[in-house]
Write a protein that holds these residues in place. Sequence first.
Motif, mmCIF file in Angstrom:
data_model
loop_
_atom_site.group_PDB
_atom_site.id
_atom_site.type_symbol
_atom_site.label_atom_id
_atom_site.label_comp_id
_atom_site.label_asym_id
_atom_site.label_seq_id
_atom_site.Cartn_x
_atom_site.Cartn_y
_atom_site.Cartn_z
ATOM 1 N N ARG A 82 -3.852 -4.153 -4.157
ATOM 2 C CA ARG A 82 -3.677 -3.559 -2.833
ATOM 3 C C ARG A 82 -4.659 -4.199 -1.866
ATOM 4 O O ARG A 82 -5.719 -4.680 -2.268
ATOM 5 C CB ARG A 82 -3.893 -2.043 -2.885
ATOM 6 C CG ARG A 82 -2.822 -1.316 -3.697
ATOM 7 C CD ARG A 82 -3.133 0.162 -3.852
ATOM 8 N NE ARG A 82 -2.057 0.869 -4.528
ATOM 9 C CZ ARG A 82 -1.886 0.891 -5.834
ATOM 10 N NH1 ARG A 82 -2.733 0.235 -6.627
ATOM 11 N NH2 ARG A 82 -0.879 1.556 -6.377
ATOM 12 N N THR A 83 -4.307 -4.198 -0.606
ATOM 13 C CA THR A 83 -5.176 -4.750 0.429
ATOM 14 C C THR A 83 -5.559 -3.664 1.422
ATOM 15 O O THR A 83 -4.900 -2.628 1.519
ATOM 16 C CB THR A 83 -4.473 -5.894 1.186
ATOM 17 O OG1 THR A 83 -3.230 -5.404 1.710
ATOM 18 C CG2 THR A 83 -4.205 -7.074 0.271
ATOM 19 N N ARG A 84 -6.621 -3.926 2.171
ATOM 20 C CA ARG A 84 -7.007 -3.022 3.244
ATOM 21 C C ARG A 84 -6.011 -3.145 4.401
ATOM 22 O O ARG A 84 -5.282 -4.146 4.499
ATOM 23 C CB ARG A 84 -8.414 -3.357 3.749
ATOM 24 C CG ARG A 84 -9.509 -3.279 2.699
ATOM 25 C CD ARG A 84 -10.880 -3.356 3.378
ATOM 26 N NE ARG A 84 -10.971 -4.465 4.313
ATOM 27 C CZ ARG A 84 -11.494 -5.654 4.029
ATOM 28 N NH1 ARG A 84 -11.962 -5.899 2.811
ATOM 29 N NH2 ARG A 84 -11.544 -6.612 4.944
ATOM 30 N N ASP A 110 -6.458 -4.027 7.333
ATOM 31 C CA ASP A 110 -6.711 -5.198 8.173
ATOM 32 C C ASP A 110 -6.471 -6.516 7.438
ATOM 33 O O ASP A 110 -6.742 -7.585 7.981
ATOM 34 C CB ASP A 110 -8.152 -5.164 8.702
ATOM 35 C CG ASP A 110 -9.181 -5.204 7.572
ATOM 36 O OD1 ASP A 110 -8.893 -4.666 6.486
ATOM 37 O OD2 ASP A 110 -10.269 -5.780 7.785
ATOM 38 N N GLN A 111 -5.953 -6.465 6.218
ATOM 39 C CA GLN A 111 -5.696 -7.673 5.441
ATOM 40 C C GLN A 111 -4.198 -7.897 5.275
ATOM 41 O O GLN A 111 -3.430 -6.947 5.100
ATOM 42 C CB GLN A 111 -6.347 -7.575 4.054
ATOM 43 C CG GLN A 111 -7.864 -7.563 4.074
ATOM 44 C CD GLN A 111 -8.443 -7.347 2.688
ATOM 45 O OE1 GLN A 111 -7.923 -6.562 1.893
ATOM 46 N NE2 GLN A 111 -9.528 -8.043 2.388
#
Length: 249
Positions: free
Chosen positions: A84-86, A88-89
């Motif tokens: 998973r990414t944040r 803002d990514q």
Amino acid sequence: MRAAATTPNPSKSSLRFVALAIAAASLVGVALFQRGPDPAFLPEMAPHPVVMQDGRMLFSQRYEVTVAEWNRCALDGECDLTLRTRPDQDPATTPATGLSYVDVKQYVEWINTKSRHDFRLPTAEEWDAMAAAVLPHAPAPVFSDPALSWASTYLVEGIAPRALKPQGSFSTSPEGIVDLDGSVWEWTMECYDGQSNGTPAESCPAFFVGGEHIAAMSFLIRDPARGGCAVGTPPAHLGMRLVSDKPIG
């Protein structure tokens, strides 16, 4: 008076033969179509190969495997880990990190099956050759006293930023390989066991990872900050990059 002409009906055996022939031709056509690599699963490769000292050519993935690329394997059920990414990514440009050697081997097996091309991890020697032009030279020691060598090492290590950044944030090698000097250390296929007799990969307790300095990690570690490091200062992030012994196409 002439008898009406009749058209003979094909026998069941003849129809069965025709059906089998059509099916066989279809299978041959599919096999011929699938003989080459599948573009839908091929990663972007660097525009130029790395020429090794022995003259052979090594073909490297241009960027590290991204979160989006990794999760295709997870969605297929062939990679145990889902990333998973944040907010803002962007998964399409964020390197896949938090990967153990076990995770990476799952991805290599999956991509080889899906792409119909032979990919693997580089050896430590190959990784060094790939990164030689972009990695900083070893700095001079801060202290000349051998008793303080540990302090010199401590003060000069850690040149690369440790924050995870999107692909393309660091240098590009002459061959077009990107981010070898970044904050992601990349798994190699080379075993580290403290011996020189060559332990088989399936029995190896740790593997070298390529980054700004030499390091070796336990094959089960995903987070180097928590798991420690077999050799060298713990890397910031653990990721991967594919290489191949032959060009795509």
